[in-house]
Motif scaffolding. Structure first.
Motif, mmCIF file in Angstrom:
data_model
loop_
_atom_site.group_PDB
_atom_site.id
_atom_site.type_symbol
_atom_site.label_atom_id
_atom_site.label_comp_id
_atom_site.label_asym_id
_atom_site.label_seq_id
_atom_site.Cartn_x
_atom_site.Cartn_y
_atom_site.Cartn_z
ATOM 1 N N GLY A 166 0.844 -1.136 0.094
ATOM 2 C CA GLY A 166 -0.136 -0.028 -0.075
ATOM 3 C C GLY A 166 0.830 1.083 0.037
ATOM 4 N N SER A 167 0.277 2.387 0.086
ATOM 5 C CA SER A 167 1.000 3.803 0.112
ATOM 6 C C SER A 167 1.979 3.908 1.207
ATOM 7 C CB SER A 167 0.140 4.935 0.069
ATOM 8 O OG SER A 167 -0.760 4.997 1.389
ATOM 9 N N ASP A 168 1.745 2.919 2.247
ATOM 10 C CA ASP A 168 2.685 3.239 3.474
ATOM 11 C C ASP A 168 3.544 2.184 3.488
ATOM 12 O OD1 ASP A 168 1.088 5.324 4.519
ATOM 13 O OD2 ASP A 168 -0.147 4.137 5.702
ATOM 14 N N GLY A 169 3.823 1.233 2.590
ATOM 15 C CA GLY A 169 4.821 0.118 2.463
ATOM 16 C C GLY A 169 4.020 -1.102 2.410
ATOM 17 N N GLU A 170 4.814 -2.118 2.936
ATOM 18 C CA GLU A 170 4.321 -3.568 2.689
ATOM 19 C C GLU A 170 4.262 -4.358 3.726
ATOM 20 O OE1 GLU A 170 7.364 -4.583 -0.589
ATOM 21 O OE2 GLU A 170 7.836 -5.966 0.799
ATOM 22 N N PHE A 171 3.578 -5.181 3.930
ATOM 23 C CA PHE A 171 3.630 -6.203 5.096
ATOM 24 C C PHE A 171 3.517 -7.658 4.363
ATOM 25 C CE2 PHE A 171 0.888 -9.362 7.345
ATOM 26 C CZ PHE A 171 1.669 -9.286 8.585
ATOM 27 N N SER A 172 4.501 -8.298 4.868
ATOM 28 C CA SER A 172 4.691 -9.678 4.143
ATOM 29 C C SER A 172 4.801 -10.850 5.294
ATOM 30 C CB SER A 172 5.958 -9.854 3.118
ATOM 31 O OG SER A 172 6.915 -9.396 3.814
ATOM 32 N N PHE A 173 4.125 -11.774 5.046
ATOM 33 C CA PHE A 173 4.510 -12.904 6.151
ATOM 34 C C PHE A 173 4.684 -14.129 5.296
ATOM 35 C CE2 PHE A 173 -0.006 -11.804 5.192
ATOM 36 C CZ PHE A 173 -0.596 -13.073 4.909
ATOM 37 N N GLY A 174 5.181 -15.238 6.060
ATOM 38 C CA GLY A 174 5.469 -16.552 5.241
ATOM 39 C C GLY A 174 6.851 -16.421 4.408
ATOM 40 N N GLY A 209 14.819 -1.603 1.486
ATOM 41 C CA GLY A 209 14.495 -0.252 1.336
ATOM 42 C C GLY A 209 13.508 0.145 2.538
ATOM 43 N N GLY A 210 13.086 1.431 2.472
ATOM 44 C CA GLY A 210 12.425 1.846 3.714
ATOM 45 C C GLY A 210 13.140 1.860 5.148
ATOM 46 N N ALA A 211 12.246 1.735 6.085
ATOM 47 C CA ALA A 211 13.027 2.109 7.524
ATOM 48 C C ALA A 211 13.990 1.003 7.927
ATOM 49 C CB ALA A 211 12.010 2.428 8.448
ATOM 50 N N ILE A 212 13.908 0.112 7.352
ATOM 51 C CA ILE A 212 14.633 -1.046 7.710
ATOM 52 C C ILE A 212 16.278 -0.896 7.264
ATOM 53 C CG2 ILE A 212 14.490 -2.506 5.479
ATOM 54 C CD1 ILE A 212 13.874 -4.000 9.279
ATOM 55 N N GLU A 213 16.218 0.032 6.396
ATOM 56 C CA GLU A 213 17.820 0.379 5.752
ATOM 57 C C GLU A 213 18.558 0.940 6.921
ATOM 58 O OE1 GLU A 213 19.194 -0.431 2.990
ATOM 59 O OE2 GLU A 213 17.209 -1.395 2.447
ATOM 60 N N VAL A 214 17.912 1.396 7.977
ATOM 61 C CA VAL A 214 18.775 2.168 8.934
ATOM 62 C C VAL A 214 19.390 1.189 9.969
ATOM 63 C CG1 VAL A 214 17.699 4.292 8.804
ATOM 64 C CG2 VAL A 214 16.889 2.833 10.791
ATOM 65 N N ILE A 215 19.147 0.009 10.192
ATOM 66 C CA ILE A 215 19.646 -1.153 10.869
ATOM 67 C C ILE A 215 20.312 -2.099 10.381
ATOM 68 C CG2 ILE A 215 17.765 -0.436 12.714
ATOM 69 C CD1 ILE A 215 16.275 -2.951 11.987
ATOM 70 N N PRO A 216 20.881 -2.933 10.891
ATOM 71 C CA PRO A 216 21.828 -4.120 10.134
ATOM 72 C C PRO A 216 20.718 -5.132 9.907
ATOM 73 C CG PRO A 216 22.571 -3.828 12.575
ATOM 74 C CD PRO A 216 21.585 -2.575 12.243
ATOM 75 N N GLU A 233 8.145 3.144 4.832
ATOM 76 C CA GLU A 233 9.346 4.402 4.859
ATOM 77 C C GLU A 233 9.426 4.618 6.292
ATOM 78 O OE1 GLU A 233 11.082 5.320 2.422
ATOM 79 O OE2 GLU A 233 10.247 3.842 1.137
ATOM 80 N N THR A 234 8.631 4.569 7.296
ATOM 81 C CA THR A 234 8.867 5.208 8.560
ATOM 82 C C THR A 234 8.833 4.094 9.767
ATOM 83 O OG1 THR A 234 6.598 5.331 8.825
ATOM 84 C CG2 THR A 234 7.749 7.384 8.121
ATOM 85 N N VAL A 235 8.282 2.791 9.285
ATOM 86 C CA VAL A 235 8.372 1.652 10.447
ATOM 87 C C VAL A 235 8.681 0.441 9.637
ATOM 88 C CG1 VAL A 235 6.685 0.678 11.993
ATOM 89 C CG2 VAL A 235 6.381 2.930 11.810
ATOM 90 N N GLU A 246 11.778 2.615 14.097
ATOM 91 C CA GLU A 246 10.928 3.882 13.747
ATOM 92 C C GLU A 246 11.633 5.045 13.451
ATOM 93 O OE1 GLU A 246 7.279 6.118 15.834
ATOM 94 O OE2 GLU A 246 7.781 4.157 16.848
ATOM 95 N N ILE A 247 11.254 5.601 12.287
ATOM 96 C CA ILE A 247 11.499 6.950 12.075
ATOM 97 C C ILE A 247 10.596 8.079 11.880
ATOM 98 C CG2 ILE A 247 12.802 8.167 9.986
ATOM 99 C CD1 ILE A 247 13.925 5.637 9.126
ATOM 100 N N ASN A 248 10.770 9.041 12.920
ATOM 101 C CA ASN A 248 9.603 10.222 13.101
ATOM 102 C C ASN A 248 10.178 11.260 12.055
ATOM 103 O OD1 ASN A 248 7.979 12.164 13.600
ATOM 104 N ND2 ASN A 248 8.694 12.051 15.826
ATOM 105 N N THR A 249 9.120 11.210 11.039
ATOM 106 C CA THR A 249 9.534 12.191 9.858
ATOM 107 C C THR A 249 8.626 13.541 10.092
ATOM 108 O OG1 THR A 249 7.520 11.403 8.510
ATOM 109 C CG2 THR A 249 9.977 10.297 8.191
ATOM 110 N N GLU A 250 7.971 13.709 11.339
ATOM 111 C CA GLU A 250 7.355 15.087 11.368
ATOM 112 C C GLU A 250 8.231 15.977 12.148
ATOM 113 O OE1 GLU A 250 3.892 14.486 14.122
ATOM 114 O OE2 GLU A 250 3.076 12.765 12.820
#
Length: 151
Positions: free
Chosen positions: A38-46, A53-60, A74-76, A142-146
């Motif tokens: 969706g517009s906020d990113g993606e949820f996957s399971f299995g 991409g997105g927020a996960i890029e800031v952690i190893p 992008e934020t969570v 979590e990345i606070n973009t506000e």
């Protein structure tokens, strides 16, 4: 017939999710798992892959255990990993520290599990919670973009 039935089922679920969220979504189901975009990113399971991409890029990336669910926008981001040993948790905490997650640190250790929470800066925080009895670890960022200066 089986493939047609699967595709119809996928479209029905996608339509129901769109009505529930009020947003246009894309549902992709294959033998490896399911992903909802969706517009906020993606949820996957299995799926057993570390997201890109997105927020996960800031952690190893955590390279041990088996990923059982992954939410990434992008934020969570939230990743659940099974088959994790306590030493793997401790090593990952050290990797987070090396990446700069050393501000506003909170750690806990108790009957239910272990946790490490820290910021790398005022807008970016990560947490890792480990449940030794189940050998499950949850990793989140979590990345606070506000903007903090606006009302």
């Amino acid at each position: 017939k089986e493939k047609v039935g699967e595709k119809i089922g996928e479209q029905v679920v996608e339509s129901a999710l769109e009505k529930a969220t009020g947003e246009e979504l894309e549902l992709d189901v294959d033998e490896e798992g399911a992903t909802i975009k969706g517009s906020d990113g993606e949820f996957s399971f299995g799926n057993t892959d570390w997201p890109e991409g997105g927020a996960i890029e800031v952690i190893p990336a955590f390279k041990k255990g088996t990923i059982t669910s992954a939410v990434n926008s992008e934020t969570v981001s939230l990743i659940t990993v099974e088959e994790v040993e306590e030493n793997d948790f401790k090593e990952y905490v050290e990797e987070l520290k090396f990446k700069g997650f050393i501000n506003n640190v909170t750690q806990h250790s108790g009957e239910l599990g272990l946790g490490y929470y820290a910021n790398s800066d005022e807008n970016t925080k990560a947490s890792v919670v480990y449940y030794p009895e189940e050998k499950i670890m949850n990793i989140s960022v979590e990345i606070n973009t506000e903007s903090t200066g606006e009302n």
